[in-house]
Design an enzyme around this catalytic site. Structure first.
Site, PDB file in Angstrom:
ATOM      1  CD1 TRP A 196      -2.222  -5.784  -3.180  1.00  0.00           C
ATOM      2  CD2 TRP A 196      -2.923  -4.504  -4.845  1.00  0.00           C
ATOM      3  NE1 TRP A 196      -2.418  -6.592  -4.251  1.00  0.00           N
ATOM      4  CE2 TRP A 196      -2.845  -5.847  -5.297  1.00  0.00           C
ATOM      5  CE3 TRP A 196      -3.342  -3.545  -5.730  1.00  0.00           C
ATOM      6  CZ2 TRP A 196      -3.183  -6.227  -6.597  1.00  0.00           C
ATOM      7  CZ3 TRP A 196      -3.667  -3.925  -7.034  1.00  0.00           C
ATOM      8  CH2 TRP A 196      -3.584  -5.238  -7.446  1.00  0.00           C
ATOM      9  CD  GLU A 239       3.589 -12.263 -22.035  1.00  0.00           C
ATOM     10  OE1 GLU A 239       2.486 -11.694 -22.088  1.00  0.00           O
ATOM     11  OE2 GLU A 239       3.905 -13.007 -21.108  1.00  0.00           O
ATOM     12  CG  HIS A 245       7.440 -38.432 -30.626  1.00  0.00           C
ATOM     13  ND1 HIS A 245       7.368 -39.764 -30.993  1.00  0.00           N
ATOM     14  CD2 HIS A 245       7.846 -38.414 -29.331  1.00  0.00           C
ATOM     15  CE1 HIS A 245       7.673 -40.520 -29.969  1.00  0.00           C
ATOM     16  NE2 HIS A 245       7.959 -39.741 -28.935  1.00  0.00           N
ATOM     17  NE  ARG A 266       4.108   1.699  -1.528  1.00  0.00           N
ATOM     18  CZ  ARG A 266       5.239   1.012  -1.323  1.00  0.00           C
ATOM     19  NH1 ARG A 266       6.269   1.183  -2.148  1.00  0.00           N
ATOM     20  NH2 ARG A 266       5.358   0.161  -0.338  1.00  0.00           N
ATOM     21  CG  ASN A 290       2.989  -0.800   2.881  1.00  0.00           C
ATOM     22  OD1 ASN A 290       2.333  -1.705   2.386  1.00  0.00           O
ATOM     23  ND2 ASN A 290       4.261  -0.587   2.561  1.00  0.00           N
ATOM     24  N   GLY A 291       1.643  -3.106   4.907  1.00  0.00           N
ATOM     25  CA  GLY A 291       2.279  -4.356   5.334  1.00  0.00           C
ATOM     26  C   GLY A 291       1.242  -5.334   5.860  1.00  0.00           C
ATOM     27  CB  CYS A 324      -0.861   0.016   1.254  1.00  0.00           C
ATOM     28  SG  CYS A 324      -1.849  -1.451   1.479  1.00  0.00           S
ATOM     29  CD  GLU A 340       5.424 -17.816 -17.706  1.00  0.00           C
ATOM     30  OE1 GLU A 340       4.431 -18.324 -18.255  1.00  0.00           O
ATOM     31  OE2 GLU A 340       5.498 -16.603 -17.448  1.00  0.00           O
ATOM     32  CE  LYS A 357      -0.331  -7.909 -15.074  1.00  0.00           C
ATOM     33  NZ  LYS A 357       0.816  -8.812 -15.376  1.00  0.00           N
ATOM     34  CE  LYS A 403       5.979 -13.484 -18.846  1.00  0.00           C
ATOM     35  NZ  LYS A 403       5.003 -14.447 -18.694  1.00  0.00           N
TER      36      LYS A 403
HETATM   37  C1  AGP Z   1       1.288 -13.695 -19.070  1.00  0.00           C
HETATM   38  O1  AGP Z   1       2.507 -12.964 -19.105  1.00  0.00           O
HETATM   39  C2  AGP Z   1       0.169 -12.907 -19.710  1.00  0.00           C
HETATM   40  N1  AGP Z   1       0.034 -11.639 -19.093  1.00  0.00           N
HETATM   41  C3  AGP Z   1      -1.119 -13.731 -19.787  1.00  0.00           C
HETATM   42  O2  AGP Z   1      -0.830 -14.988 -20.362  1.00  0.00           O
HETATM   43  C4  AGP Z   1      -1.818 -13.986 -18.434  1.00  0.00           C
HETATM   44  O3  AGP Z   1      -1.068 -14.896 -17.674  1.00  0.00           O
HETATM   45  C5  AGP Z   1      -3.199 -14.590 -18.726  1.00  0.00           C
HETATM   46  O4  AGP Z   1      -3.963 -13.635 -19.445  1.00  0.00           O
HETATM   47  C6  AGP Z   1      -3.952 -14.982 -17.445  1.00  0.00           C
HETATM   48  O5  AGP Z   1      -4.159 -13.847 -16.650  1.00  0.00           O
HETATM   49  P1  AGP Z   1      -4.711 -14.047 -15.152  1.00  0.00           P
HETATM   50  O6  AGP Z   1      -3.667 -14.768 -14.379  1.00  0.00           O
HETATM   51  O7  AGP Z   1      -4.937 -12.660 -14.651  1.00  0.00           O
HETATM   52  O8  AGP Z   1      -5.988 -14.844 -15.258  1.00  0.00           O
END
Ligand code: AGP
Length: 609
Positions: free
Chosen positions: A74, A489, A505, A27, A100-101, A2, A482, A604, A486
């Site tokens: 938060w 994206e 395969h 924050r 905060n904490g 926070c 993963e 996001k 990364k």
């Molecule tokens: C991952 O870097 C992306 N931002 C995306 O794949 C994300 O993980 C996915 O949209 C799921 O989001 P969530 O965890 O908020 O459900």
């Protein structure tokens, strides 16, 4: 995480605090509030939502006062609401606090205070602090705070004011940041220096277990034994935006480096080394419900799906319960054959992913217990399931998930121990050792982050490649997925991940000098098999970069480059092997001039289907 702020001086306090809160909004931003003193009483205003809601409320009904405190939240304990928004009052309404904490022992303190006749209005951990100060208050606010903080356990930074000892702001911290700004006959206290930079560059950083007493003419510093301290005043030359990123070039890099603290925060208050126990009562899932569970279904998307794949292996290994992991966007359209003793887990950092929410609703039923693992308190998914296990990663601004991924792994590790303990699958000793290993992870990650420069230099050799292959087996295959995600994206490079054993395969036809391969190959049960995959790639003139264990003496002769990570419990290696992949992708994306924090075409939180 926070944002807290306090001001005492000749300027108009309300606009100054609101401006300061806006600079702290990164924050946390699920609720906000302000409390100012106008000579007689404390005037308080709180809102749910962002600072702009507080601004509007203050425009409609102005507050007056000449010193005060503010907070942007938060939520970790207590849903985001006006009632739970800081600042919080004591019983008499003459003491007010922002925090905060996390106060780990707030429930036991609350019980004691209730027995002493205190009345509580919220279910936050913070309100306990206001009543503790009230309990200890005699004449000086700083003495009451100095006594109250002796009872607190956890990581916190607090600021308090009181009309019973007016014209004074008292701050104390242990484990969360607090800085004091020294202006011309005016003083500030804040979670970080960002709100102070337009007013002063003379800063004092409070250390753990220190108290600052700001009044209209001077600032005193104490330790927790009320001994006076002589603190060094720093002169700073940072601009505001840099501060929000704490000097990092991008939020994504800052969030990669926050991972050790995020894991500590997600573990905080939930593991006891003495008893080797995990305490997940907060999920609301009773032992009786957990005992009945015979299968688990994890529903997720993107990075959360990858975390789910690792969670599957942790839970199956530690708790002996079979786990299915489903892409939410696929699962929602399948024929759902639900076993009656299934626990449904929805994994979503934002708690707003439309596919995950829809997939859960498609199988939600009164008879099937459900758990959300989310990073946003009271998010849509968190409100939909029976119970919630929150990750305490704080807001993740970078679109690419990093710290929320490792926070999810932490929550899944806790869940695996919780189920194992209730079902009596692993011995106390095995569980205690697992928790010990888990508690070492933040330090292990810090060791990797200390070598970030090595990874940055290595990554520069790959900036112009347009295709990558990521390989891993067992717990390292989801890490490969993963890592590939990364890279895709944030750098827009095509990258694919395969289980190592799948190469023969078909995918091995792809290998040539234009297709580098990144192998995730810690020393574990599939290490030897991965060496065979590496040989298959090498004999086809493919470049191989390995993420390997620090004690692996063989790998250097097998590959072209190695990034080393500390050796850990194999089940926990994804915490460590993922971090170099995050950094690798970040540095390549920066070198390619990509918009790292807001990559093209992405959001996001994917709240559309
Ligand atoms: C991952 O870097 C992306 N931002 C995306 O794949 C994300 O993980 C996915 O949209 C799921 O989001 P969530 O965890 O908020 O459900």
């Amino acid at each position: 995480m926070c944002g807290i702020i306090g001001y005492i001086g000749p300027k108009k306090v309300v606009p100054l605090i609101v401006e300061g809160l806006k600079k702290l909004e990164y924050r946390g931003y699920d609720s906000a509030g302000i409390a100012v003193v106008d000579g007689e009483k404390i005037n308080r205003r709180r809102v749910k939502g962002k600072i702009c809601n507080l601004e509007e409320s203050l425009r409609n009904e102005p507050l007056s006062g000449y010193y005060g405190i503010g907070h942007t939240r938060w939520a970790t304990h207590g849903r985001p609401s006006e009632e739970n928004a800081h600042p919080h009052l004591d019983c008499t309404g003459t003491i007010v606090v922002v925090h905060n904490g996390i106060i780990e022992n707030y429930l036991s303190l609350k019980e004691k205070l209730l027995k002493k006749g205190h009345t509580f209005r919220t279910d936050t951990d913070t309100e306990v602090i206001a009543h503790l100060i009230e309990e200890y208050f005699e004449d000086l606010l700083e003495l009451a705070v100095q006594r109250a903080v002796q009872d607190l356990r956890g990581a916190y930074s607090i600021v308090a004011i009181s009309t019973r000892d007016p014209n004074k702001i008292v701050a104390a911290k242990d484990g969360a940041p607090s800085v004091v700004g020294l202006g011309e006959n005016e003083f500030f206290v804040s979670s970080d220096i960002n709100p102070l930079l337009n007013h002063t560059k003379s800063i004092v950083f409070l250390e753990d277990k220190e108290i600052a007493v700001l009044d209209t003419g001077r600032v005193k510093f104490w330790d927790y034994k009320a001994n006076a301290l002589d603190k060094r005043v720093e002169q700073l030359a940072w601009n505001s935006l840099l501060i929000e990123k704490k000097g990092y070039k991008h939020f994504m890099l800052k969030e990669i480096f926050e991972q050790p603290q995020v894991i500590r925060d997600t573990l905080s208050g939930r593991v006891s080394l003495e008893t080797g126990q995990v305490d997940l009562k907060e999920t609301g899932l009773s032992e009786k419900v957990i005992k009945r569970v015979e299968r688990i279904l994890i529903i997720a998307c993107g990075t959360s799906y990858h975390a789910g794949l690792i969670g599957k292996l942790m839970i199956e290994s530690m708790a002996g319960v079979p786990v299915e992991v489903e892409y939410a966007s696929e699962y929602r359209y399948k024929d759902h054959i639900m076993h009656e003793r299934t626990l449904i887990v929805v994994l979503s950092q934002s708690g707003e992913t439309a596919d995950s929410l829809a997939a859960f609703k498609a199988v939600k039923s009164e008879s099937l217990p459900s758990l959300a693992i989310c990073n946003v308190v009271q998010s849509s998914i968190a409100r939909e399931t029976d119970g919630v296990l929150y990750t305490h990663a704080g807001p993740e601004i970078g679109v690419a998930a990093t710290k929320t991924f490792t926070a999810q792994l932490c929550a899944l590790a806790l869940l695996s121990v919780h189920i194992s303990t209730i079902k009596g699958i692993k011995s106390k000793e095995e569980i205690k050792n697992f928790i010990l290993d888990l508690q070492k992870i933040p330090h292990n990650i810090e060791e990797i982050l200390n070598d970030a420069r090595v990874i940055e230099e290595l990554s520069q050799r790959f900036v112009s490649y347009n295709h990558f292959l990521f390989l891993g087996r067992w717990v390292s295959f989801p890490v490969a997925l993963e890592g590939a995600l990364k890279l895709k994206e944030i750098s827009y490079i095509h990258a694919e991940a395969y289980p190592g054993g799948e190469m023969k395969h078909g995918p091995i036809a792809l290998i040539d000098e234009k297709m580098p391969t990144l192998v995730v190959v810690p020393k574990d049960r599939v290490y030897e098999k991965m060496l065979s995959n590496i040989s298959e790639v090498k004999t086809r003139s493919g470049f191989v970069l390995a993420v390997a264990s620090e004690n692996d003496r063989e790998i250097s002769d097998r590959v072209d480059a190695v990034i080393r990570v500390p050796s850990v419990n194999p089940l926990l290696s994804p915490f460590l092997t993922t971090v170099p992949l995050q950094l690798f992708s970040y540095y390549i994306a920066v070198a390619r001039g990509a918009d790292v924090d807001q990559p093209r075409n992405l959001a996001k939180s994917v709240t559309v289907e």
